[in-house]
Design a protein around this motif. Sequence first.
Motif, PDB file in Angstrom:
ATOM      1  N   PHE A 192      -7.056   5.405  11.197  1.00  0.00           N
ATOM      2  CA  PHE A 192      -6.582   5.841  12.673  1.00  0.00           C
ATOM      3  C   PHE A 192      -5.064   6.080  12.606  1.00  0.00           C
ATOM      4  N   PRO A 193      -4.617   6.990  11.999  1.00  0.00           N
ATOM      5  CA  PRO A 193      -3.156   7.088  11.650  1.00  0.00           C
ATOM      6  C   PRO A 193      -2.676   7.692  13.083  1.00  0.00           C
ATOM      7  N   LYS A 194      -1.396   7.025  13.359  1.00  0.00           N
ATOM      8  CA  LYS A 194      -0.701   7.619  14.314  1.00  0.00           C
ATOM      9  C   LYS A 194      -0.190   9.151  14.161  1.00  0.00           C
ATOM     10  N   ASN A 195       0.306   9.009  12.832  1.00  0.00           N
ATOM     11  CA  ASN A 195       0.924  10.367  12.348  1.00  0.00           C
ATOM     12  C   ASN A 195       0.267  11.050  11.333  1.00  0.00           C
ATOM     13  N   ASN A 196      -0.167  12.253  11.250  1.00  0.00           N
ATOM     14  CA  ASN A 196      -0.686  12.707  10.114  1.00  0.00           C
ATOM     15  C   ASN A 196       0.039  13.663   9.428  1.00  0.00           C
ATOM     16  N   TYR A 197       1.438  13.839   9.729  1.00  0.00           N
ATOM     17  CA  TYR A 197       2.316  14.193   8.967  1.00  0.00           C
ATOM     18  C   TYR A 197       3.685  13.969   9.682  1.00  0.00           C
ATOM     19  N   PHE A 198       4.770  14.477   8.928  1.00  0.00           N
ATOM     20  CA  PHE A 198       6.060  14.237   9.873  1.00  0.00           C
ATOM     21  C   PHE A 198       6.758  15.524   9.742  1.00  0.00           C
ATOM     22  N   ASN A 199       7.514  15.956  11.024  1.00  0.00           N
ATOM     23  CA  ASN A 199       8.281  16.972  11.016  1.00  0.00           C
ATOM     24  C   ASN A 199       9.979  16.785  10.674  1.00  0.00           C
ATOM     25  N   ILE A 200      10.350  17.633   9.767  1.00  0.00           N
ATOM     26  CA  ILE A 200      11.606  17.405   9.182  1.00  0.00           C
ATOM     27  C   ILE A 200      12.542  18.443   9.779  1.00  0.00           C
TER      28      ILE A 200
ATOM     29  N   ALA B 154       1.003  -1.108   0.025  1.00  0.00           N
ATOM     30  CA  ALA B 154      -0.048   0.215  -0.045  1.00  0.00           C
ATOM     31  C   ALA B 154       0.919   1.179   0.102  1.00  0.00           C
ATOM     32  N   THR B 155       0.311   2.496  -0.414  1.00  0.00           N
ATOM     33  CA  THR B 155       1.041   3.658  -0.343  1.00  0.00           C
ATOM     34  C   THR B 155       0.098   4.737   0.329  1.00  0.00           C
ATOM     35  N   LEU B 156       0.709   5.108   1.391  1.00  0.00           N
ATOM     36  CA  LEU B 156       0.153   6.222   2.102  1.00  0.00           C
ATOM     37  C   LEU B 156       0.837   7.527   1.918  1.00  0.00           C
ATOM     38  N   ASP B 157       0.056   8.652   1.855  1.00  0.00           N
ATOM     39  CA  ASP B 157       0.689   9.825   1.751  1.00  0.00           C
ATOM     40  C   ASP B 157       0.809  10.876   3.027  1.00  0.00           C
ATOM     41  N   TYR B 158       2.048  11.219   3.258  1.00  0.00           N
ATOM     42  CA  TYR B 158       2.144  12.220   4.427  1.00  0.00           C
ATOM     43  C   TYR B 158       2.771  13.542   4.138  1.00  0.00           C
ATOM     44  N   PRO B 159       2.079  14.626   4.379  1.00  0.00           N
ATOM     45  CA  PRO B 159       2.758  15.962   4.244  1.00  0.00           C
ATOM     46  C   PRO B 159       3.931  16.032   5.242  1.00  0.00           C
ATOM     47  N   LEU B 160       4.883  16.855   4.817  1.00  0.00           N
ATOM     48  CA  LEU B 160       6.135  17.140   5.594  1.00  0.00           C
ATOM     49  C   LEU B 160       5.939  18.495   6.084  1.00  0.00           C
ATOM     50  N   ARG B 161       5.923  18.747   7.457  1.00  0.00           N
ATOM     51  CA  ARG B 161       6.303  20.012   8.141  1.00  0.00           C
ATOM     52  C   ARG B 161       7.752  20.413   8.469  1.00  0.00           C
ATOM     53  N   PHE B 162       8.266  21.551   8.019  1.00  0.00           N
ATOM     54  CA  PHE B 162       9.802  21.654   8.267  1.00  0.00           C
ATOM     55  C   PHE B 162       9.773  22.610   9.508  1.00  0.00           C
ATOM     56  N   THR B 163      10.980  22.336  10.361  1.00  0.00           N
ATOM     57  CA  THR B 163      11.107  23.273  11.539  1.00  0.00           C
ATOM     58  C   THR B 163      12.559  23.496  11.574  1.00  0.00           C
ATOM     59  N   HIS B 164      12.998  24.650  12.404  1.00  0.00           N
ATOM     60  CA  HIS B 164      14.272  24.965  12.550  1.00  0.00           C
ATOM     61  C   HIS B 164      14.571  25.655  11.304  1.00  0.00           C
ATOM     62  N   LEU B 165      13.867  26.613  10.797  1.00  0.00           N
ATOM     63  CA  LEU B 165      14.041  27.210   9.609  1.00  0.00           C
ATOM     64  C   LEU B 165      14.783  28.675   9.891  1.00  0.00           C
ATOM     65  N   GLN B 166      15.778  29.118   9.193  1.00  0.00           N
ATOM     66  CA  GLN B 166      16.197  30.432   9.325  1.00  0.00           C
ATOM     67  C   GLN B 166      15.140  31.424   9.538  1.00  0.00           C
ATOM     68  N   LYS B 167      15.286  32.299  10.768  1.00  0.00           N
ATOM     69  CA  LYS B 167      14.353  33.174  10.828  1.00  0.00           C
ATOM     70  C   LYS B 167      13.908  34.194  10.072  1.00  0.00           C
ATOM     71  N   ASP B 168      15.069  34.691   9.306  1.00  0.00           N
ATOM     72  CA  ASP B 168      14.986  35.847   8.273  1.00  0.00           C
ATOM     73  C   ASP B 168      14.488  35.259   6.832  1.00  0.00           C
ATOM     74  N   LYS B 169      14.227  33.988   6.720  1.00  0.00           N
ATOM     75  CA  LYS B 169      13.772  33.483   5.363  1.00  0.00           C
ATOM     76  C   LYS B 169      12.577  32.596   5.655  1.00  0.00           C
TER      77      LYS B 169
END
Length: 325
Positions: free
Chosen positions: A84-92, A42-57
């Motif tokens: 009943f997903p444990k993760n709706n997205y992943f933090n990168i 099976a193929t499951l789709d997950y959005p990525l959410r990005f953390t610790h970006l440079q504050k001025d960008k």
Amino acid sequence: MKDKVKRLKDAKLRIKIIIFFICLILSISTWLIIKLSKDYVATLDYPLRFTHLQKDKVLINNGDTIIHVHLNLKGFELIYKKYFPKNNYFNIDLSNIKFKKTAHGYISYLASNEYLHQILSQSDLKEKLISVTPDTVLLAMEPRAYKKVPVKLDISYDFQKQYQLYGNINCEPDSIVISGTKADLNRIREVETQKRVFHKLTQNQIIKIQLRPINGIGKVNFSKKLVNVIIPVEKFTEASVVLPININNSKKYTIKIFPNETKINFWVALKDYRRIDPSMFSVMVNCENAETTSGKKLDVNVVRYPSFVTNITLEPESVEYILLK
């Protein structure tokens, strides 16, 4: 005797029906258990959410980053992870990712082997994972833009009898700084508060109201998430003063008006009642066009009044006149 035989037949029929449905349920249950015990790809789709970006960008393609995770799962696991997903997205975490400067901003290419370990640490997919696509994620950033915009209050209110708004509603701060992409900020003229409704007010209202997120535009950050709002309320009473009517006349003729005074009715807060003095008011008629005015009446205008009175009316609102050349 016939009734007894009929009842026996009905009872036997009911038993047969019950046995049929029990067998049907057992058959379906057995079939489901067999099917859900098998392995599926099976193929499951997950959005990525990005953390610790440079504050001025600011990341300009954040909303488009979706990965496809290909898994080998049992039927039971597939249903559980899909519904009943444990993760709706992943933090990168992007703190160690280097970006290259271009003519339009900054770009970087994030290979799947660079973010795969972060995905596995946030889930239980390690033993079931086949592959992840795409194998490379494009990240595009541009310098963060800033803009100061006014805050618009989305509130409605009414008052108990004799109570009114005393002065102006105060919003602190009355403007905030928003940040995001330059294109997004160019589309924003103001930010609004959440809707609030107040009924039958009899006293001052001091409340905190959250700002409403901006929909339909990319991620925009607010310097403040809420504002302090003060709605000043006082009890009012009706009052009046009688004043002579001043005449504005630059012509060479004399004019007489009838009557030559008017009564000003108004509402004033109880705490300001003793401040009222007739000298604070002034009324006037303009006689510049008296010769051509039809109906032989001139309107009386209030040209001066204190700022703390409201709902001003005149008795009479117009006067008759005679020209004496």
